[in-house]
Design a protein around this motif. Structure first.
Motif, PDB file in Angstrom:
ATOM      1  N   ALA A  46       0.907  -1.217   0.039  1.00 28.56           N
ATOM      2  CA  ALA A  46       0.164   0.041   0.109  1.00 28.56           C
ATOM      3  C   ALA A  46       0.873   1.312  -0.065  1.00 28.56           C
ATOM      4  N   ASP A  47       0.469   2.102  -0.663  1.00 24.13           N
ATOM      5  CA  ASP A  47       0.930   3.568  -0.752  1.00 24.13           C
ATOM      6  C   ASP A  47       0.509   4.310   0.667  1.00 24.13           C
ATOM      7  N   ARG A  48       1.641   4.480   1.601  1.00 18.10           N
ATOM      8  CA  ARG A  48       1.160   5.062   2.873  1.00 18.10           C
ATOM      9  C   ARG A  48       0.447   6.563   2.568  1.00 18.10           C
ATOM     10  N   ASP A  49       0.708   7.314   1.426  1.00 17.26           N
ATOM     11  CA  ASP A  49       0.016   8.541   1.260  1.00 17.26           C
ATOM     12  C   ASP A  49      -1.381   8.403   0.890  1.00 17.26           C
ATOM     13  N   ASP A  50      -1.883   7.111   0.647  1.00 17.51           N
ATOM     14  CA  ASP A  50      -3.073   6.852   0.060  1.00 17.51           C
ATOM     15  C   ASP A  50      -3.800   6.469   1.156  1.00 17.51           C
ATOM     16  N   GLU A  51      -4.663   7.399   2.046  1.00 16.22           N
ATOM     17  CA  GLU A  51      -5.482   6.812   3.025  1.00 16.22           C
ATOM     18  C   GLU A  51      -6.401   5.755   3.074  1.00 16.22           C
ATOM     19  N   THR A  52      -6.898   5.656   1.835  1.00 15.31           N
ATOM     20  CA  THR A  52      -8.053   4.696   1.501  1.00 15.31           C
ATOM     21  C   THR A  52      -7.457   3.495   1.217  1.00 15.31           C
ATOM     22  N   ALA A  53      -6.185   3.523   0.412  1.00 11.06           N
ATOM     23  CA  ALA A  53      -5.566   2.211   0.013  1.00 11.06           C
ATOM     24  C   ALA A  53      -4.786   1.451   1.302  1.00 11.06           C
ATOM     25  N   LEU A  54      -4.386   2.570   2.188  1.00 10.33           N
ATOM     26  CA  LEU A  54      -3.692   1.948   3.621  1.00 10.33           C
ATOM     27  C   LEU A  54      -4.851   1.296   4.352  1.00 10.33           C
ATOM     28  N   ARG A  55      -5.897   2.105   4.501  1.00  7.81           N
ATOM     29  CA  ARG A  55      -6.974   1.437   5.625  1.00  7.81           C
ATOM     30  C   ARG A  55      -7.308   0.039   4.782  1.00  7.81           C
ATOM     31  N   ALA A  56      -7.372   0.097   3.645  1.00  2.00           N
ATOM     32  CA  ALA A  56      -7.960  -1.221   3.068  1.00  2.00           C
ATOM     33  C   ALA A  56      -6.898  -2.465   3.274  1.00  2.00           C
ATOM     34  N   ALA A  57      -5.528  -1.990   3.138  1.00  2.00           N
ATOM     35  CA  ALA A  57      -4.586  -2.983   3.248  1.00  2.00           C
ATOM     36  C   ALA A  57      -4.541  -3.612   4.836  1.00  2.00           C
ATOM     37  N   LEU A  58      -4.954  -2.566   5.765  1.00  2.00           N
ATOM     38  CA  LEU A  58      -4.887  -3.036   7.029  1.00  2.00           C
ATOM     39  C   LEU A  58      -6.204  -3.386   7.855  1.00  2.00           C
ATOM     40  N   ALA A  59      -7.178  -3.705   7.062  1.00  2.00           N
ATOM     41  CA  ALA A  59      -8.447  -3.778   7.333  1.00  2.00           C
ATOM     42  C   ALA A  59      -8.409  -5.064   8.306  1.00  2.00           C
ATOM     43  N   GLY A  60      -9.032  -4.959   9.640  1.00  3.57           N
ATOM     44  CA  GLY A  60      -9.054  -6.235  10.425  1.00  3.57           C
ATOM     45  C   GLY A  60      -8.029  -6.348  11.091  1.00  3.57           C
TER      46      GLY A  60
END
Length: 299
Positions: A46-60
């Motif tokens: 995930a790109d740490r600058d992309d909040e949506t992508a970061l949240r998705a990668a860390l889901a759960g």
């Protein structure tokens, strides 16, 4: 311990990941995937600058501690504070001696953590932090403001900023130590300030150990991390010359603005490590490891 490392794809970050893994921690690495993570760890892309992508990668997912190797601006800190709220109890940011830029003075004492107080530092999210050129040119300021954002906006976890000395050894991609080694090997002078001031250094293996130690500790706030024994550019040149078995010559700059060698400073850049020592971390001495690092640098 369940640890999330943001970045860490190269240099001492990779050693940190391997040290944590080998010590029995469950390690999750989050980066853009340009470099494979070491075996035996979980790798999330995930790109740490992309909040949506970061949240998705860390889901759960949640963690005991996060070690952020690549936070360079208050914008990145703001994203991390939001995304990791409720996901971790502790957050360790790898900061830098560069937060002290312009704080030291010629002949001054080694810099303590109080020289830059993140609880009072400015935070300006409107600066062009997403512009690579601006970010590179404001490296120390970006780190200062990232520390300040985490501290002043009451991030929902314990926060530590590890202010790292100049790192030497290992897969050093900066070429700064190599500059000295190559010139001294060729019998060329090392160009320094007329009165170079001391700076602090740390071995790449030691800073990896320090970050892992800080992750498992319970203190908060900024902490300086450096091996014992600050060196100015002349003393560094001499030490490198001894390791190479060659005489080292340091030549002072003659004209204002003339380029000087890396690690030559006109103001004190040494860090006081009293706080870290009192907290229980046993630093090595630069003299113990510098000769080996120099020999490793020889091509």
């Amino acid at each position: 311990m369940d640890v999330c490392v943001i970045g860490g794809s190269r240099y001492f970050g990779r050693r940190l990941i391997e040290d944590l893994r080998d010590a029995g921690a469950a390690v999750t690495v989050v980066n853009r995937g340009s470099t494979p993570a070491p075996p035996g760890v979980t790798h999330l892309r995930a790109d740490r600058d992309d909040e949506t992508a970061l949240r998705a990668a860390l889901a759960g997912r949640s963690f005991d501690v996060v070690i952020d190797q690549v936070c360079y601006s208050p914008l990145q800190a703001a994203v991390a504070a939001r995304v990791f709220a409720g996901r971790t109890r502790r957050y360790v940011m790898t900061s830098t001696v560069e937060v002290y830029a312009e704080r030291g003075r010629p002949g001054g004492a080694a810099l303590t953590e109080e020289a830059v107080d993140p609880s009072t530092g400015p935070v300006d999210l409107d600066l062009p932090w997403t512009d690579g050129g601006f970010l590179d040119g404001h490296y120390g300021e970006g780190k200062r403001q990232a520390e300040a954002l985490f501290t002043r906006q009451a991030a929902p976890f314990d926060f530590v900023s590890v202010r790292t000395a100049h790192v030497l050894g290992g897969a050093d991609f900066t070429g700064r130590l190599a500059h000295y080694v190559e010139r001294i090997e060729r019998g060329l002078p090392v160009v320094v300030h007329a009165a170079p001031q001391p700076a602090s250094f740390v071995h790449e293996a030691e800073i990896a150990r320090f970050l892992a130690w800080a992750a498992a500790a319970d203190f908060t706030g900024p902490v300086n991390a450096a091996s014992h024994g600050a060196l100015d550019a002349r003393a560094l040149s001499a030490a490198i010359g001894r390791a190479l078995g060659r005489a080292a010559a340091a030549e002072s700059v003659v004209r204002p603005g003339e380029p000087v060698s890396p690690y030559s400073f006109d103001r004190c850049y040494a860090m006081d490590t009293t706080r870290a020592t009192r907290l229980g971390f046993p630093f090595s001495a630069v003299a113990d490891w510098l000769p080996l690092v120099v020999k490793e640098t020889v091509r």
